[in-house]
Design an enzyme around this catalytic site. Structure first.
Site, short mmCIF file in Angstrom:
data_model
loop_
_atom_site.label_atom_id
_atom_site.label_comp_id
_atom_site.label_asym_id
_atom_site.label_seq_id
_atom_site.Cartn_x
_atom_site.Cartn_y
_atom_site.Cartn_z
N LYS A 472 0.76 -1.14 0.14
CA LYS A 472 -0.06 0.16 -0.02
C LYS A 472 0.95 1.28 -0.09
CE LYS A 472 -0.08 -0.28 5.00
NZ LYS A 472 -0.76 -1.14 6.19
N ARG A 569 -10.53 -0.03 14.70
CA ARG A 569 -10.48 0.61 13.31
C ARG A 569 -11.58 0.01 12.49
NH1 ARG A 569 -4.51 1.29 10.45
NH2 ARG A 569 -5.20 -0.97 9.79
N TYR A 697 12.68 32.17 2.51
CA TYR A 697 11.36 32.87 2.79
C TYR A 697 11.24 33.09 4.29
CZ TYR A 697 9.19 31.52 -1.77
OH TYR A 697 8.73 31.48 -2.85
N MET A 746 9.14 25.05 -1.34
CA MET A 746 8.42 24.16 -1.85
C MET A 746 9.20 23.11 -2.77
SD MET A 746 5.22 24.50 -4.43
CE MET A 746 4.04 25.46 -3.54
C1 LIG Z 1 -0.05 -1.71 6.78
C2 LIG Z 1 -0.44 -3.18 7.47
C3 LIG Z 1 0.11 -4.01 7.66
C4 LIG Z 1 1.78 -4.11 7.84
O1 LIG Z 1 2.18 -3.38 8.93
P1 LIG Z 1 3.58 -3.41 9.14
O2 LIG Z 1 3.66 -2.67 10.62
O3 LIG Z 1 4.04 -2.20 8.20
O4 LIG Z 1 4.21 -4.49 9.04
C5 LIG Z 1 -0.04 -5.49 8.01
N1 LIG Z 1 -1.61 -5.50 8.18
C6 LIG Z 1 -2.46 -4.44 7.86
C7 LIG Z 1 -4.01 -4.77 8.07
C8 LIG Z 1 -2.08 -3.09 7.41
O5 LIG Z 1 -2.70 -2.33 7.35
#
Ligand SMILES: *Cc1c(COP(=O)(O)O)cnc(C)c1O
Length: 802
Positions: A472, A569, A697, A746
């Site tokens: 991700k 969550r 700046y 920037m």
């Molecule tokens: C991002 C994520 C992980 C990985 O977590 P790390 O701490 O980066 O290993 C695992 N499970 C879920 C659901 C996540 O969102």
């Protein structure tokens, strides 16, 4: 060598033989199979990898001769020899092959500089001899036999390097290389774990030289002198050298009663030492000072890595412009082949030198390689390759010189281009032409480190546990599909992304691994079937939406069910399970691929009780869901820190995230992880500021004295946060840290370089080995995750591979 000879040679037993075969090539990795007949495949059982799982793959690529450690199932038209262990068998074959040649062989070992010394020696000697040498840094128990196997009658000299990490290993390498001339580069702390002391390490390494005629070493290392005296045979002549005098690059080196006055091209201590080893070697081989100097003048820096860079017109260029031997070509083509993010592949190739093969053989072999690796287009540059143009079956164009090619109207579009040429073809000019140069800042991603980190975590899993890698947020900033592609190659089981867009991006770039989407919005349901994507379901509302959307359809995309066990969550709560189970029972087409949850504090021992409770809750809740299903879905709970801290919760799969990118959130094993990302920029301008003037700046920085500042093209829009301004952040120039001055803009940042010798164009490291991402995170009170994922898309990514 014939297949039947192996029985005596490797002390094995032929278990299957159809007809005898001539062995031309030894292979341990099916990716390196380049020719169609005469390949002998050694199935080696390694730590992360069992070669026996690849015998069918090897068979499919035309291999018919095998060395194995255990029974394998193969069609009947094969030759198989069973040995106790395949690696020693390979070493015996290589040692026998070595014994067939009587020309000089130079063996190189030491803690550092082996590869450079080997490459430089070859550069200095190749005007006179046809040299066979270890490809790259093939210096291990596996690399050495494969290197030595390349020796042929047509070579005049061999140069091989040997590296060891524990006692007993050098003895085996010595039997394979059997050097006549040795170079012991130096001794230091690198890879100390396998040895009890520096002296013991030196003793161990010295075994490579036990029967050499001559051994070269520097008097700067008393441990080496001691080790050689005790280890080598009385007939061996020890050639010690030392620097007698030096003025800048002008150096006098003393070898016994001889003195050489040399001017070196490089001034850093490591390069000086490496150059002098080479100079002394030429002296020992009988060359005079003048020739040695003229050969030293030709040395160029050795680039040992393949670099994949973003190129113009949505293309990539793989830069391998340093040398062009057959082995290097195989490695580079294999690297190219593994890049699935573009289907079109082009190779720009110069003449090849010192392969030991006759022209027609050489180029028909290259033609085979190109076809096997499914290359679409070949551009051949050089008189030799042009003269055999009719031998190629790939679409091809030919040019006599690099200049003629650069003058043509060559263009790239949506493709990957491998640029591979011998040094004197100056192919870096081609790379420069193709490279995308929007911005002077690059994030360099080291593929080898990434692989190392993946294997580090893999080794912690029970063999049947699968691995999902979270890619991700643009793979934590590293670049989605390039990293996903590497993971696909290493056969991870699943990828995890946050949003459907990220998954689509992966699918459009050649990624076919299963993908779980954690946050699938209902307007993206329409993509799931076409792109074979698997959404996470985390609430009743969403699940009902999903089921309704696919109502009446033949098949529904598989889902993953997230349970709420303490993170608060997303996820089904305990009191929602009853309803969830009803839906699952009712909608038989709904296929649950996995059930999972997420630990809220797996990295922190203070939350141990809580994590254990989450685990128990997950177990109970998931069992309740599973009871409603007639099949068994996978279960998974742990992220990076959980993999390490909660082995009892690995279940069927783990989800690896930040650890892959080189951070150990638990901190206990940080040293075993390697840094993956290095953010680099270059100085745009250096200017002098008078006392009292303001900088940037908001006039936040004031010169308290006359100062020198450097401007670098990286700002908060690139992800270098404003919080780093006014001295909070530091960058590194030639290893020296320099603070920011004034506010971060920037697109630009100013650095205080008053005390550093710099000029515009100089490289500046924002993070990498030093300072580390962790340093940056500490300075501004955040976590590495945030620093990493902030790096903006406009920063060019470059992928390097050792
Ligand atoms: C991002 C994520 C992980 C990985 O977590 P790390 O701490 O980066 O290993 C695992 N499970 C879920 C659901 C996540 O969102």
């Amino acid at each position: 060598m014939k297949f039947h000879e192996l029985e005596g040679l490797c002390k094995g037993k032929i278990t299957h033989q159809v007809k005898d075969a001539e062995i031309k090539e030894l292979v341990t990795d099916t990716r390196n199979i380049s020719i169609r007949s005469g390949v002998l495949f050694f199935a080696i059982e390694g730590i992360n990898h069992d070669g026996h799982a690849f015998v069918q793959d090897a068979y499919d690529k035309g291999v018919r001769c095998f060395v194995v450690e255990k029974e394998v199932r193969l069609p009947s038209d094969v030759n198989v020899i069973e040995v106790r262990q395949s690696l020693p068998a390979l070493q015996l074959v290589a040692a026998y092959h070595r014994s067939l040649f009587t020309y000089p062989v130079i063996g190189v070992t030491g803690s550092n500089g082996k590869t450079i010394v080997k490459e430089w020696l070859a550069q200095m000697l190749d005007y006179k001899f046809s040299i066979v040498k270890s490809p790259k840094s093939y210096n291990s128990q596996l690399g050495v036999p494969l290197s030595v196997w390349q020796m042929t009658e047509s070579h005049h000299m061999g140069i091989f390097e040997a590296g060891i990490s524990e006692s007993g290993e050098m003895e085996r390498l010595e039997k394979i290389i059997r050097p006549t001339l040795g170079i012991f580069t130096n001794i230091g702390e690198a890879h100390n774990a396998g040895f009890s002391s520096l002296q013991q390490k030196a003793d161990e390494k010295a075994r490579l030289f036990k029967d050499c005629k001559k051994v070269i070493y520097s008097q700067a290392y008393p441990e080496i002198a001691q080790a050689l005296k005790e280890t080598v045979s009385p007939e061996t002549e020890l050639v010690a050298w030392k620097i007698d005098d030096s003025k800048g690059n002008q150096i006098t080196v003393q070898i016994g009663h001889h003195f050489l006055n040399l001017k070196l091209r490089f001034s850093d201590p490591a390069s000086v030492e490496n150059s002098l080893h080479c100079a002394v070697a030429l002296h020992v081989l009988g060359f005079g000072q003048e020739v040695i100097q003229s050969r030293l003048d030709t040395l160029s820096s050795v680039k040992m890595r393949l670099e994949m860079k973003q190129a113009v017109n949505r293309s990539y260029v793989i830069d391998d412009t340093y040398n062009n031997d057959l082995y290097g070509l195989e490695v580079a083509l294999d690297f190219l082949h593994r890049q699935n993010q573009k289907t079109k592949k082009t190779v720009i190739l110069s003449d090849l030198y010192q392969t030991g093969l006759a022209l027609p053989d050489l180029y028909s072999r290259i033609d085979d390689l190109l076809r096997n690796q499914q290359i679409h287009r070949l551009i051949g540059i050089g008189k030799e390759i042009s003269s055999v143009r009719d031998q190629f079956h790939t679409e091809a164009e030919f040019y006599d010189t690099t200049a003629a090619f650069l003058a043509s109207d060559f263009a790239v579009q949506d493709e990957i281009v491998l640029v591979k040429g011998a040094r004197d073809f100056e192919f870096e000019r081609i790379v420069e032409r193709l490279e995308y140069k929007a911005h002077g800042t690059i994030l360099e991603i080291n593929m080898e480190s990434l692989t190392n980190n993946l294997n580090h975590y893999r080794a912690k899993l029970r063999p049947e546990v699968k691995i999902m890698v979270m890619v991700k947020a643009f793979a934590y900033g590293g670049g989605n599909f390039e990293i996903a592609n590497l993971l696909q190659f290493h056969k991870v089981d699943y990828l995890g992304v946050a949003y459907t867009d990220e998954a689509l991006e992966l699918r459009k770039n050649g990624i076919h691994l299963p993908i779980m989407i954690m946050n699938p919005s209902s307007d993206s349901f329409r993509f799931f079937k076409e792109y074979n994507l698997e959404p996470e379901m985390y609430s009743l509302e969403q699940l009902i939406d999903f089921v309704d959307y696919f109502e009446g359809e033949e098949a529904i995309p598989a889902i993953h069910i997230k349970l709420e066990t303490g993170m608060n969550r997303l996820g089904f709560k305990e009191n929602e399970l009853k309803r969830l189970v009803e839906i699952l029972k009712l909608k038989k087409k709904l296929k649950v691929k996995s059930i999972f949850s997420h630990l809220a504090g797996s990295e922190d021992p203070r939350h141990k009780e809580f994590s254990l409770q989450q685990g128990r809750r997950f177990e109970e809740m998931s069992e309740e869901v599973m009871a409603a299903l007639w099949y068994k879905p996978m279960r998974h709970l742990t992220n990076t820190a959980g993999i390490e801290n909660y082995k009892q919760f690995h279940f069927d799969m783990v989800r690896l995230g930040i650890g892959l990118y080189g951070f150990d959130p638990v901190k206990s094993e940080e040293k075993k992880l390697q840094i993956v990302g290095t953010l680099k920029t270059h100085i745009s301008q250096v200017k002098n500021i008078k006392e009292g003037e303001s900088i940037g700046y908001g006039r936040m920085g004031f010169a308290e004295k006359n100062m020198k500042i450097a401007v670098v093209p990286i700002g908060y829009a690139d992800g270098y946060l404003r919080a780093f301004g006014n001295g909070v952040g530091k960058m590194s120039i030639k290893g020296q840290w320099v603070p920011t001055i004034g506010n971060i803009c920037m697109d630009m940042t100013m650095l205080d370089v008053t005390d550093v010798k710099v000029q515009s164009g100089e490289e500046v490291v924002v993070f990498g080995d030093s300072p580390t991402i962790k340093d940056l995170a500490t300075w501004i009170g955040t976590i590495p995750y945030e620093i990493l994922t902030n790096i903006s898309q406009r920063v060019k990514r470059t992928y390097v591979s050792d």
